[in-house]
Design a protein around this motif. Sequence first.
Motif, PDB file in Angstrom:
ATOM      1  N   UNK A 184       0.754  -1.432  -0.111  1.00 50.05           N
ATOM      2  CA  UNK A 184       0.075  -0.096   0.037  1.00 50.05           C
ATOM      3  C   UNK A 184       0.590   0.824  -0.468  1.00 50.05           C
ATOM      4  N   UNK A 185       1.474   2.155   1.540  1.00 47.83           N
ATOM      5  CA  UNK A 185       3.144   2.474   0.870  1.00 47.83           C
ATOM      6  C   UNK A 185       3.540   2.664  -0.327  1.00 47.83           C
ATOM      7  N   UNK A 186       3.480   1.931  -1.413  1.00 48.11           N
ATOM      8  CA  UNK A 186       4.691   1.858  -2.543  1.00 48.11           C
ATOM      9  C   UNK A 186       3.377   2.876  -3.002  1.00 48.11           C
ATOM     10  N   UNK A 187       2.463   2.590  -3.679  1.00 45.71           N
ATOM     11  CA  UNK A 187       1.655   2.832  -4.262  1.00 45.71           C
ATOM     12  C   UNK A 187       1.639   4.664  -4.402  1.00 45.71           C
ATOM     13  N   UNK A 188       1.958   5.260  -2.902  1.00 47.43           N
ATOM     14  CA  UNK A 188       2.064   6.796  -2.231  1.00 47.43           C
ATOM     15  C   UNK A 188       3.627   6.910  -2.707  1.00 47.43           C
ATOM     16  N   UNK A 189       4.861   6.326  -2.091  1.00 46.86           N
ATOM     17  CA  UNK A 189       6.339   6.468  -2.093  1.00 46.86           C
ATOM     18  C   UNK A 189       6.656   5.275  -2.227  1.00 46.86           C
ATOM     19  N   UNK A 190       7.548   5.677  -3.772  1.00 44.85           N
ATOM     20  CA  UNK A 190       8.179   4.747  -4.358  1.00 44.85           C
ATOM     21  C   UNK A 190       9.528   4.375  -3.925  1.00 44.85           C
ATOM     22  N   UNK A 191       9.331   5.426  -2.988  1.00 44.60           N
ATOM     23  CA  UNK A 191      10.885   4.506  -2.023  1.00 44.60           C
ATOM     24  C   UNK A 191      10.158   3.597  -1.035  1.00 44.60           C
ATOM     25  N   UNK A 192       9.349   2.942  -0.962  1.00 53.65           N
ATOM     26  CA  UNK A 192       9.253   2.104  -0.566  1.00 53.65           C
ATOM     27  C   UNK A 192      10.093   0.991  -0.479  1.00 53.65           C
ATOM     28  N   UNK A 193       9.666   0.431  -1.952  1.00 56.64           N
ATOM     29  CA  UNK A 193      10.797  -0.487  -2.701  1.00 56.64           C
ATOM     30  C   UNK A 193      12.239  -0.582  -2.143  1.00 56.64           C
ATOM     31  N   UNK A 194      13.119   0.194  -2.262  1.00 59.98           N
ATOM     32  CA  UNK A 194      14.562   0.755  -2.064  1.00 59.98           C
ATOM     33  C   UNK A 194      14.207   0.400  -0.326  1.00 59.98           C
ATOM     34  N   UNK A 195      13.533   1.120   0.537  1.00 62.48           N
ATOM     35  CA  UNK A 195      13.143   0.506   1.800  1.00 62.48           C
ATOM     36  C   UNK A 195      12.459  -1.173   2.260  1.00 62.48           C
ATOM     37  N   UNK A 196      12.414  -1.891   1.291  1.00 62.09           N
ATOM     38  CA  UNK A 196      11.882  -3.409   1.349  1.00 62.09           C
ATOM     39  C   UNK A 196      12.990  -3.893   1.355  1.00 62.09           C
ATOM     40  N   UNK A 197      14.075  -3.341  -0.082  1.00 57.69           N
ATOM     41  CA  UNK A 197      15.431  -4.657  -0.466  1.00 57.69           C
ATOM     42  C   UNK A 197      16.454  -4.158   1.016  1.00 57.69           C
TER      43      UNK A 197
END
Length: 293
Positions: A184-197
């Motif tokens: 859900x957060x990735x829809x609004x903040x694409x930086x979430x992908x880098x945080x997950x990595x």
Amino acid sequence: MADSAQSELQTPGRGNGLRDVYGSRFLLKLLVRKELKVRYRGSVLGIVWSYVKPGVQFIVFYVALGVFLGLEQSPTNRGGLPNYAIYLFSGIILINFFTEALGNASRSIVGNGGLIKKIYLPRQLFPVASVWVSAVHFFPQLLILAVACLFTGWHPSLIQVLAAVAGFIIVTLLATGLGLLFGAANVYFRDSENFVDMLLMIATWASPVMYSWTMVQHKLGETWYALYQVNPMTIAVETFHYAFWLPTTDGSAGIPPHLLSLWIPVGLLVSAGVLLWGQMTFRRLEGRFAQEL
């Protein structure tokens, strides 16, 4: 009459959470099939790649840590872990299940943005389907582990088998909860992908996959070790060591104290709390998915 009709109105784009996933089991099955077909479309090896990656990862870690750093017990190195190959592989397949499930679930909403913008269906289906796809890759690896354990004298008790099931449930709940949250957060903040990595990289090394829990206890002390042990992934990995690795040894290596009576319930409780948190966040944000995508 008007009040009754108004009370039945719902916010557009919001459903009933994971209850909708259960009610849309057929759609979930179709999504899992679609994900598997898309992932291996045009691939020569197909699903065999799900065995190649953990196999190569196991060989690299075993040679680097077991042979070069001396974590494998041998006649000339009595300080290592007996059957280190089983110890290592039982942790690797579980941590790989978590990293694949969370990594794909966190990207599932954005990755299916075209479908979400066209029709309405329960959006939780996409992160949950990603976890199911990861489970499809996990169970054949688990079978390979069981066969390898049998060749090394594996005779587990019922409690040990149930502990492994509990470990799998802990990881599944945790990956689903975090997948809903970051999806859900990735829809609004694409930086979430880098945080997950970064989170997945930390998870690989913050759990006793390649080293023994006694090393952590010795370095951190009892207080910090207890905090380290609260990590659900640490608990899940130790349940797999308890179920698959310990029965292949003489039992002298031992397991963390109170694993069955304390830490498994703690792991289940923490993972369930993360699932609830992820579900609540997902439901709050899902109403504007179509607009944001």
